[in-house]
Design a protein around this motif. Sequence first.
Motif, PDB file in Angstrom:
ATOM      1  N   ALA A 112       0.831  -1.201   0.000  1.00 11.63           N
ATOM      2  CA  ALA A 112       0.000   0.000   0.000  1.00 11.63           C
ATOM      3  C   ALA A 112       0.868   1.254   0.000  1.00 11.63           C
ATOM      4  N   ASN A 113       1.971   1.229   0.728  1.00 15.63           N
ATOM      5  CA  ASN A 113       2.875   2.381   0.751  1.00 15.63           C
ATOM      6  C   ASN A 113       3.481   2.649  -0.622  1.00 15.63           C
ATOM      7  N   ALA A 161       1.386   7.141  -6.646  1.00 16.16           N
ATOM      8  CA  ALA A 161       0.363   8.160  -6.841  1.00 16.16           C
ATOM      9  C   ALA A 161       0.919   9.551  -6.550  1.00 16.16           C
ATOM     10  N   ARG A 162       1.753   9.662  -5.515  1.00 20.26           N
ATOM     11  CA  ARG A 162       2.367  10.942  -5.172  1.00 20.26           C
ATOM     12  C   ARG A 162       3.243  11.453  -6.313  1.00 20.26           C
ATOM     13  N   ILE A 164      -1.896  11.921  -1.737  1.00 22.09           N
ATOM     14  CA  ILE A 164      -3.348  11.865  -1.807  1.00 22.09           C
ATOM     15  C   ILE A 164      -4.001  11.844  -0.429  1.00 22.09           C
ATOM     16  N   VAL A 165      -3.300  11.292   0.573  1.00 20.03           N
ATOM     17  CA  VAL A 165      -3.853  11.221   1.925  1.00 20.03           C
ATOM     18  C   VAL A 165      -3.569  12.506   2.700  1.00 20.03           C
ATOM     19  N   ASP A 166      -2.284  12.824   2.876  1.00 19.20           N
ATOM     20  CA  ASP A 166      -1.903  13.958   3.725  1.00 19.20           C
ATOM     21  C   ASP A 166      -2.247  15.307   3.125  1.00 19.20           C
ATOM     22  N   ASP A 167      -2.174  15.439   1.793  1.00 20.64           N
ATOM     23  CA  ASP A 167      -2.352  16.737   1.151  1.00 20.64           C
ATOM     24  C   ASP A 167      -3.753  16.979   0.614  1.00 20.64           C
TER      25      ASP A 167
END
Length: 214
Positions: A30-31, A37-38, A45-48
């Motif tokens: 997953a990482n 994706a980043r 996509i998660v943090d930003d």
Amino acid sequence: GPGSWKVGHFDFLALYLTLEKAFATVNQTANQIRAEARQELGVDIVDDVLAHLTDEVLLITSPVVQLERPEDFSWTLAIRLRDQEAFGKSLLTMIAKSKPFLQREATQKVGEVEIHRYGSMFGYDVLMGVGHGAFVLAGGRDAEAQITALLEALKTMPAAPDPAAKNPGFDDLQRHLPPGCNGLAVGDIGSLVSIPARVWFEILDEFLPLRGLP
């Protein structure tokens, strides 16, 4: 206004994390999926992005009595934000990386909020903007009118409403549901069943292999 709408809760972050885990394989964790994706999107996509969304969602659809083509179907989605400035910055970065799938065609202002029109490689335009504490997204024939009306309404709403506050306009919509089932909706069934048969077949043809009878 006329049409159908639903207001409730939807956790986009939980959905993404579930999909991320589901698509993970022995050879790709997953990482690693998120890292790829980043690199593609220019943001995490998660943090930003997703971390700045709340789970408060409003979906509006307009009456479809006069619908001539499936692409005329009008809808508007609004999601309340935790950090409007951070989300807006990440959104623009992400969209800039989405060419040629999305291409900005025009920008207009609704009050102080910039609304951008994006064309897609599929020939379907989408309007989107960030303002008054929400991310708004719309498509279809009445997208501009819907998104304008929504932003005008959001302008008068508090950024963080009192959870205990009660809107008297919802009195006739209350249902006796278990705790946690907290959503309200109005469905315009009359206009749905009046969609021309030709349009129904065009919609069904997208999902079913309909063939002419001998």
